[in-house]
Design a protein around this motif. Sequence first.
Motif, short mmCIF file in Angstrom:
data_model
loop_
_atom_site.label_atom_id
_atom_site.label_comp_id
_atom_site.label_asym_id
_atom_site.label_seq_id
_atom_site.Cartn_x
_atom_site.Cartn_y
_atom_site.Cartn_z
N ASN A 144 -7.61 4.64 12.40
CA ASN A 144 -8.96 4.90 11.88
C ASN A 144 -9.54 3.71 11.14
OD1 ASN A 144 -7.30 4.98 9.64
ND2 ASN A 144 -8.32 6.75 8.71
N ILE A 145 -9.04 2.50 11.45
CA ILE A 145 -9.48 1.33 10.69
C ILE A 145 -10.92 0.95 10.97
CG2 ILE A 145 -7.14 0.40 10.51
CD1 ILE A 145 -7.80 -1.49 12.80
N GLN A 146 -11.52 1.52 12.02
CA GLN A 146 -12.90 1.17 12.34
C GLN A 146 -13.86 1.58 11.23
OE1 GLN A 146 -11.03 3.24 14.09
NE2 GLN A 146 -11.97 5.26 14.05
N GLN A 147 -13.45 2.51 10.37
CA GLN A 147 -14.33 2.95 9.28
C GLN A 147 -14.37 1.93 8.14
OE1 GLN A 147 -12.13 6.57 8.38
NE2 GLN A 147 -11.55 5.77 6.39
N CYS A 148 -13.51 0.93 8.19
CA CYS A 148 -13.45 -0.08 7.13
C CYS A 148 -13.59 -1.45 7.78
CB CYS A 148 -12.15 0.02 6.35
SG CYS A 148 -11.83 1.66 5.64
N PRO A 149 -14.77 -2.07 7.76
CA PRO A 149 -15.03 -3.30 8.52
C PRO A 149 -14.21 -4.51 8.09
CG PRO A 149 -16.86 -2.80 7.04
CD PRO A 149 -15.97 -1.59 7.04
N THR A 150 -13.64 -4.50 6.89
CA THR A 150 -12.88 -5.67 6.45
C THR A 150 -11.45 -5.67 6.96
OG1 THR A 150 -12.21 -4.55 4.40
CG2 THR A 150 -14.25 -5.85 4.34
N ILE A 151 -10.99 -4.57 7.58
CA ILE A 151 -9.61 -4.47 8.03
C ILE A 151 -9.48 -5.01 9.45
CG2 ILE A 151 -7.72 -2.89 8.54
CD1 ILE A 151 -8.71 -1.10 6.35
N THR A 152 -8.54 -5.91 9.66
CA THR A 152 -8.31 -6.48 10.98
C THR A 152 -7.62 -5.47 11.88
OG1 THR A 152 -6.20 -7.41 10.25
CG2 THR A 152 -8.15 -8.82 10.07
N PRO A 153 -7.92 -5.49 13.18
CA PRO A 153 -7.30 -4.52 14.09
C PRO A 153 -5.78 -4.60 14.11
CG PRO A 153 -9.17 -5.58 15.13
CD PRO A 153 -8.91 -6.33 13.86
N LYS A 154 -5.24 -5.80 13.98
CA LYS A 154 -3.79 -5.97 14.03
C LYS A 154 -3.30 -6.59 12.72
CE LYS A 154 -3.27 -6.31 19.05
NZ LYS A 154 -2.71 -7.11 20.17
N ASN A 175 -7.04 4.72 4.08
CA ASN A 175 -7.65 5.80 3.29
C ASN A 175 -9.17 5.66 3.27
OD1 ASN A 175 -7.96 3.64 1.54
ND2 ASN A 175 -6.72 4.50 -0.10
N ARG A 176 -9.86 6.69 2.84
CA ARG A 176 -11.32 6.68 2.91
C ARG A 176 -11.94 5.70 1.91
NH1 ARG A 176 -13.07 12.69 1.04
NH2 ARG A 176 -11.78 13.14 2.88
N GLN A 177 -11.15 5.30 0.91
CA GLN A 177 -11.64 4.32 -0.06
C GLN A 177 -11.55 2.89 0.48
OE1 GLN A 177 -9.43 6.70 -0.71
NE2 GLN A 177 -10.60 8.09 -2.04
N CYS A 178 -10.87 2.72 1.61
CA CYS A 178 -10.70 1.40 2.25
C CYS A 178 -9.98 0.41 1.35
CB CYS A 178 -12.05 0.83 2.68
SG CYS A 178 -12.84 1.71 4.04
N ASN A 179 -9.09 0.90 0.50
CA ASN A 179 -8.33 -0.03 -0.35
C ASN A 179 -6.84 -0.03 -0.06
OD1 ASN A 179 -7.40 2.33 -1.56
ND2 ASN A 179 -8.83 2.19 -3.28
N THR A 180 -6.38 0.84 0.85
CA THR A 180 -4.98 0.86 1.25
C THR A 180 -4.89 1.11 2.75
OG1 THR A 180 -4.29 1.75 -0.89
CG2 THR A 180 -2.71 1.88 0.91
N VAL A 181 -4.17 0.25 3.45
CA VAL A 181 -3.95 0.43 4.88
C VAL A 181 -2.45 0.44 5.15
CG1 VAL A 181 -4.20 -2.05 5.31
CG2 VAL A 181 -4.43 -0.45 7.21
N ILE A 182 -2.04 1.40 5.97
CA ILE A 182 -0.64 1.53 6.37
C ILE A 182 -0.47 1.01 7.78
CG2 ILE A 182 1.30 3.12 6.70
CD1 ILE A 182 0.30 2.99 3.83
N ARG A 183 0.43 0.05 7.94
CA ARG A 183 0.75 -0.46 9.28
C ARG A 183 2.09 0.12 9.70
NH1 ARG A 183 -3.96 -3.28 10.94
NH2 ARG A 183 -4.65 -4.64 9.25
N THR A 184 2.12 0.71 10.90
CA THR A 184 3.33 1.36 11.41
C THR A 184 3.93 0.53 12.54
OG1 THR A 184 2.44 3.54 10.87
CG2 THR A 184 4.29 3.47 12.39
N PHE A 185 5.23 0.29 12.45
CA PHE A 185 5.97 -0.44 13.47
C PHE A 185 7.08 0.46 13.99
CE2 PHE A 185 4.08 -3.43 10.61
CZ PHE A 185 3.69 -4.51 11.38
N ALA A 186 7.31 0.44 15.29
CA ALA A 186 8.36 1.27 15.89
C ALA A 186 9.38 0.39 16.57
CB ALA A 186 7.76 2.24 16.91
N GLY A 187 10.63 0.82 16.52
CA GLY A 187 11.66 0.04 17.17
C GLY A 187 12.97 0.78 17.27
N CYS A 188 13.87 0.19 18.02
CA CYS A 188 15.20 0.74 18.20
C CYS A 188 16.15 -0.02 17.30
CB CYS A 188 15.63 0.59 19.66
SG CYS A 188 17.27 1.24 20.00
#
Length: 389
Positions: A144-154, A175-188
């Motif tokens: 949902n990062i599109q709602q916060c223009p300062t956040i890079t896609p990757k 989050n809706r305040q655009c001050n915290t972004v969680i990046r999720t990584f998956a792996g074995c």
Amino acid sequence: MPLSYYLRSFSSIIILSTLIISTNANANATPKKCNQLTSIIEKTICASPELTKINHKLEQQYTQLKKAHTPVDQMVITNTQNQWRDQIKKQCTKSEDIKGCIRFSFQRQLYDMKHNVTALAVISKKWRRLNSTLREYTNSVQSNIQQCPTITPKPTKNITQLIPSQYVYVKSLVNRQCNTVIRTFAGCSSLKNNRCNNWQLKLVASDAKNQHPYIIGTLATTSRTGNSGAIFVPYQFSPNGNNLILKAMMEPAGAGGGNINYGYDIVIHNSKQQLSTTTQHYLAPANAHFYANNTHVVYLENSSLVPNYPQPGGGSNNGKLVIKNINTDEVLLTKERKDTSYAIKKINSANHTMIITTTHHRFGGKCPRTADSLGCSSHTTTTEKITLP
């Protein structure tokens, strides 16, 4: 951050300076020098030109491997050194076969270095096709990062370098305040018969400008009851942006696993005002109702005051009604009485009311009060309107 069972091949190649005698000592080995060494493994390698040569080759491979990886990978390699030390000491104990045992272990390490590291990276990149639970995650939870223009896609390099290199980026949640972004990584994290033996998600948080990143922790497959298992994934933030709600992605049930769903967990801030999986705990079951702009959750769960359905299975006696504030992680209301079950009929957030039914169960000679007796009880059901907190 605990990185248990990371890169099984790494844990099997950490065998140089602090475990095995140094290369220089091997090159000038004499019976006297070998006898001065403390362990039988060191003495055996010192006295064998063959093992000395293989040990030197492993040291060179190890040095190249470490140079090719990020600081976090180097830390993992170093941390697994003690695991390997204990492993080889336990495996190679019989004096009549110790040389053959060490030789076999060395040869296996060289093979693992060539194959397993590569296999882990390849499998992690194909995880969408290999793991149905993680595939469901990508299909059901959207970035949902599109709602916060300062956040890079990757994620940027200062974030990715915190995660072991075989893990692949999946998605971001802000989050809706655009001050915290969680990046999720998956792996074995480990292989068994060339298949992934332990899928994991690793989470990193940062601000909207990718600054001040920190590791939230690892989400691995967990089993809570019966032959069931799930991996919790980032689902959404609490409206105030402080807490992270996780949703259980259930794995196919094993024999007798029944229809079980772990529902939702919540991650709250720790003493450093950071999100941490060490604070992860139960929030609500899968059939929970979120209301008041998702600031509150109401649900029914099993109660010890009402006969239970036999396990394994997903049945609940609905004997406990709970309302929580998601922003504060506080329980606001609880209804629980002996031999009483509830049902939620309608929630009216505008009027702050909820319609529920209350069923009082009675048991007797034809239907004794035992497990699974709710189906035969005599009961009376009433409807009630309660004010929502």
